[in-house]
Motif scaffolding. Structure first.
Motif, PDB file in Angstrom:
ATOM      1  N   ILE A  42       0.874  -1.169   0.000  1.00 25.57           N
ATOM      2  CA  ILE A  42       0.000   0.000   0.000  1.00 25.57           C
ATOM      3  C   ILE A  42       0.913   1.220   0.000  1.00 25.57           C
ATOM      4  O   ILE A  42       1.824   1.308   0.828  1.00 25.57           O
ATOM      5  CB  ILE A  42      -0.903   0.000   1.252  1.00 25.57           C
ATOM      6  CG1 ILE A  42      -1.810  -1.235   1.249  1.00 25.57           C
ATOM      7  CG2 ILE A  42      -1.724   1.282   1.313  1.00 25.57           C
ATOM      8  CD1 ILE A  42      -2.575  -1.452   2.542  1.00 25.57           C
ATOM      9  N   VAL A  49      -7.886   2.976   3.334  1.00 27.19           N
ATOM     10  CA  VAL A  49      -8.107   1.945   2.327  1.00 27.19           C
ATOM     11  C   VAL A  49      -9.583   1.568   2.369  1.00 27.19           C
ATOM     12  O   VAL A  49     -10.135   1.317   3.447  1.00 27.19           O
ATOM     13  CB  VAL A  49      -7.242   0.686   2.593  1.00 27.19           C
ATOM     14  CG1 VAL A  49      -7.566  -0.413   1.596  1.00 27.19           C
ATOM     15  CG2 VAL A  49      -5.756   1.031   2.545  1.00 27.19           C
ATOM     16  N   VAL A  51     -12.138  -1.193   0.732  1.00 21.21           N
ATOM     17  CA  VAL A  51     -12.240  -2.443  -0.008  1.00 21.21           C
ATOM     18  C   VAL A  51     -13.694  -2.642  -0.411  1.00 21.21           C
ATOM     19  O   VAL A  51     -14.586  -2.641   0.439  1.00 21.21           O
ATOM     20  CB  VAL A  51     -11.760  -3.644   0.847  1.00 21.21           C
ATOM     21  CG1 VAL A  51     -11.918  -4.947   0.080  1.00 21.21           C
ATOM     22  CG2 VAL A  51     -10.318  -3.447   1.281  1.00 21.21           C
ATOM     23  N   THR A  61      -8.443  -9.717   0.210  1.00 19.91           N
ATOM     24  CA  THR A  61      -8.996  -8.963   1.332  1.00 19.91           C
ATOM     25  C   THR A  61      -8.167  -9.197   2.593  1.00 19.91           C
ATOM     26  O   THR A  61      -7.833  -8.254   3.304  1.00 19.91           O
ATOM     27  CB  THR A  61     -10.465  -9.368   1.592  1.00 19.91           C
ATOM     28  OG1 THR A  61     -11.207  -9.143   0.405  1.00 19.91           O
ATOM     29  CG2 THR A  61     -11.065  -8.583   2.723  1.00 19.91           C
ATOM     30  N   LEU A  64      -4.748  -7.425   2.260  1.00 21.71           N
ATOM     31  CA  LEU A  64      -4.898  -5.975   2.431  1.00 21.71           C
ATOM     32  C   LEU A  64      -5.085  -5.599   3.897  1.00 21.71           C
ATOM     33  O   LEU A  64      -4.502  -4.628   4.379  1.00 21.71           O
ATOM     34  CB  LEU A  64      -6.086  -5.457   1.625  1.00 21.71           C
ATOM     35  CG  LEU A  64      -5.863  -5.285   0.136  1.00 21.71           C
ATOM     36  CD1 LEU A  64      -7.191  -5.029  -0.564  1.00 21.71           C
ATOM     37  CD2 LEU A  64      -4.890  -4.156  -0.138  1.00 21.71           C
ATOM     38  N   LYS A  65      -5.888  -6.372   4.598  1.00 26.09           N
ATOM     39  CA  LYS A  65      -6.131  -6.100   6.018  1.00 26.09           C
ATOM     40  C   LYS A  65      -4.822  -6.179   6.807  1.00 26.09           C
ATOM     41  O   LYS A  65      -4.524  -5.318   7.627  1.00 26.09           O
ATOM     42  CB  LYS A  65      -7.149  -7.086   6.584  1.00 26.09           C
ATOM     43  CG  LYS A  65      -7.485  -6.841   8.030  1.00 26.09           C
ATOM     44  CD  LYS A  65      -8.559  -7.791   8.517  1.00 26.09           C
ATOM     45  CE  LYS A  65      -8.901  -7.505   9.966  1.00 26.09           C
ATOM     46  NZ  LYS A  65      -9.950  -8.393  10.467  1.00 26.09           N
ATOM     47  N   ALA A  68      -2.517  -3.169   5.791  1.00 24.82           N
ATOM     48  CA  ALA A  68      -3.030  -1.908   6.339  1.00 24.82           C
ATOM     49  C   ALA A  68      -2.765  -1.837   7.841  1.00 24.82           C
ATOM     50  O   ALA A  68      -2.361  -0.787   8.359  1.00 24.82           O
ATOM     51  CB  ALA A  68      -4.522  -1.774   6.046  1.00 24.82           C
ATOM     52  N   ILE A  75      -8.804   0.790   7.513  1.00 23.14           N
ATOM     53  CA  ILE A  75      -9.374   0.078   6.377  1.00 23.14           C
ATOM     54  C   ILE A  75     -10.878  -0.058   6.592  1.00 23.14           C
ATOM     55  O   ILE A  75     -11.325  -0.340   7.696  1.00 23.14           O
ATOM     56  CB  ILE A  75      -8.677  -1.295   6.181  1.00 23.14           C
ATOM     57  CG1 ILE A  75      -9.126  -1.973   4.896  1.00 23.14           C
ATOM     58  CG2 ILE A  75      -8.853  -2.182   7.376  1.00 23.14           C
ATOM     59  CD1 ILE A  75      -8.260  -3.161   4.481  1.00 23.14           C
ATOM     60  N   CYS A  76     -11.636   0.183   5.527  1.00 20.42           N
ATOM     61  CA  CYS A  76     -13.095   0.083   5.570  1.00 20.42           C
ATOM     62  C   CYS A  76     -13.542  -0.912   4.507  1.00 20.42           C
ATOM     63  O   CYS A  76     -12.888  -1.074   3.488  1.00 20.42           O
ATOM     64  CB  CYS A  76     -13.747   1.428   5.259  1.00 20.42           C
ATOM     65  SG  CYS A  76     -13.313   2.736   6.393  1.00 20.42           S
ATOM     66  N   TYR A  77     -14.680  -1.513   4.734  1.00 13.85           N
ATOM     67  CA  TYR A  77     -15.241  -2.487   3.801  1.00 13.85           C
ATOM     68  C   TYR A  77     -16.652  -2.056   3.426  1.00 13.85           C
ATOM     69  O   TYR A  77     -17.438  -1.684   4.298  1.00 13.85           O
ATOM     70  CB  TYR A  77     -15.286  -3.878   4.430  1.00 13.85           C
ATOM     71  CG  TYR A  77     -13.932  -4.353   4.904  1.00 13.85           C
ATOM     72  CD1 TYR A  77     -13.087  -5.010   4.039  1.00 13.85           C
ATOM     73  CD2 TYR A  77     -13.504  -4.109   6.199  1.00 13.85           C
ATOM     74  CE1 TYR A  77     -11.827  -5.440   4.456  1.00 13.85           C
ATOM     75  CE2 TYR A  77     -12.255  -4.532   6.633  1.00 13.85           C
ATOM     76  CZ  TYR A  77     -11.422  -5.193   5.758  1.00 13.85           C
ATOM     77  OH  TYR A  77     -10.184  -5.596   6.174  1.00 13.85           O
ATOM     78  N   CYS A  92     -15.540   4.060  10.192  1.00 12.23           N
ATOM     79  CA  CYS A  92     -14.138   3.669  10.331  1.00 12.23           C
ATOM     80  C   CYS A  92     -13.390   4.617  11.266  1.00 12.23           C
ATOM     81  O   CYS A  92     -13.918   5.632  11.709  1.00 12.23           O
ATOM     82  CB  CYS A  92     -13.453   3.614   8.961  1.00 12.23           C
ATOM     83  SG  CYS A  92     -12.993   5.214   8.320  1.00 12.23           S
TER      84      CYS A  92
END
Length: 107
Positions: A42, A49, A51, A61, A64-65, A68, A75-77, A92
């Motif tokens: 990243i 971030v 996703v 996923t 990335l978690k 981050a 990080i948000c989903y 977040c």
């Protein structure tokens, strides 16, 4: 100045424009389709971030978690809808210069 990395989806439509209205100066989008994406880092200047969960594989996923978290980047989903993105960013731990006036933050 706030920068956002969006991972997932081939096209974002009007989502970047709406995010700019809420204070994101730089929005980087990667579809996450390429297998090599799990090896990329990243960028260090990223503040958040996002996703898009309905357009990304489970393995990416998780990677990335982990990345981050290691870089202390929130990080948000969300699904690929403005409503879902709006809610995810509002929940977040993202903190920006405009935090007191941010329309995305829940009071």
């Amino acid at each position: 100045m706030s920068s956002l990395l969006i991972v997932g989806a081939d096209r974002l439509g009007s989502i970047p424009k709406k995010l700019e209205e809420y204070g994101f100066d730089e929005i980087i989008h990667v579809s996450g389709r390429k297998v090599q994406m799990v090896k990329k880092e990243i960028p260090t200047h990223i503040d958040l971030v996002l996703v898009l969960t309905d357009f990304i594989n489970h393995n990416l996923t998780g990677v990335l978690k982990k990345k981050a978290t290691e870089q202390a980047i929130p990080i948000c989903y969300a699904k690929r809808s403005w409503c879902s993105i709006y809610q995810a960013i509002g929940k977040c731990d993202f903190s920006c210069e405009n935090q007191t006036n941010c329309q995305l933050r829940r009071k």
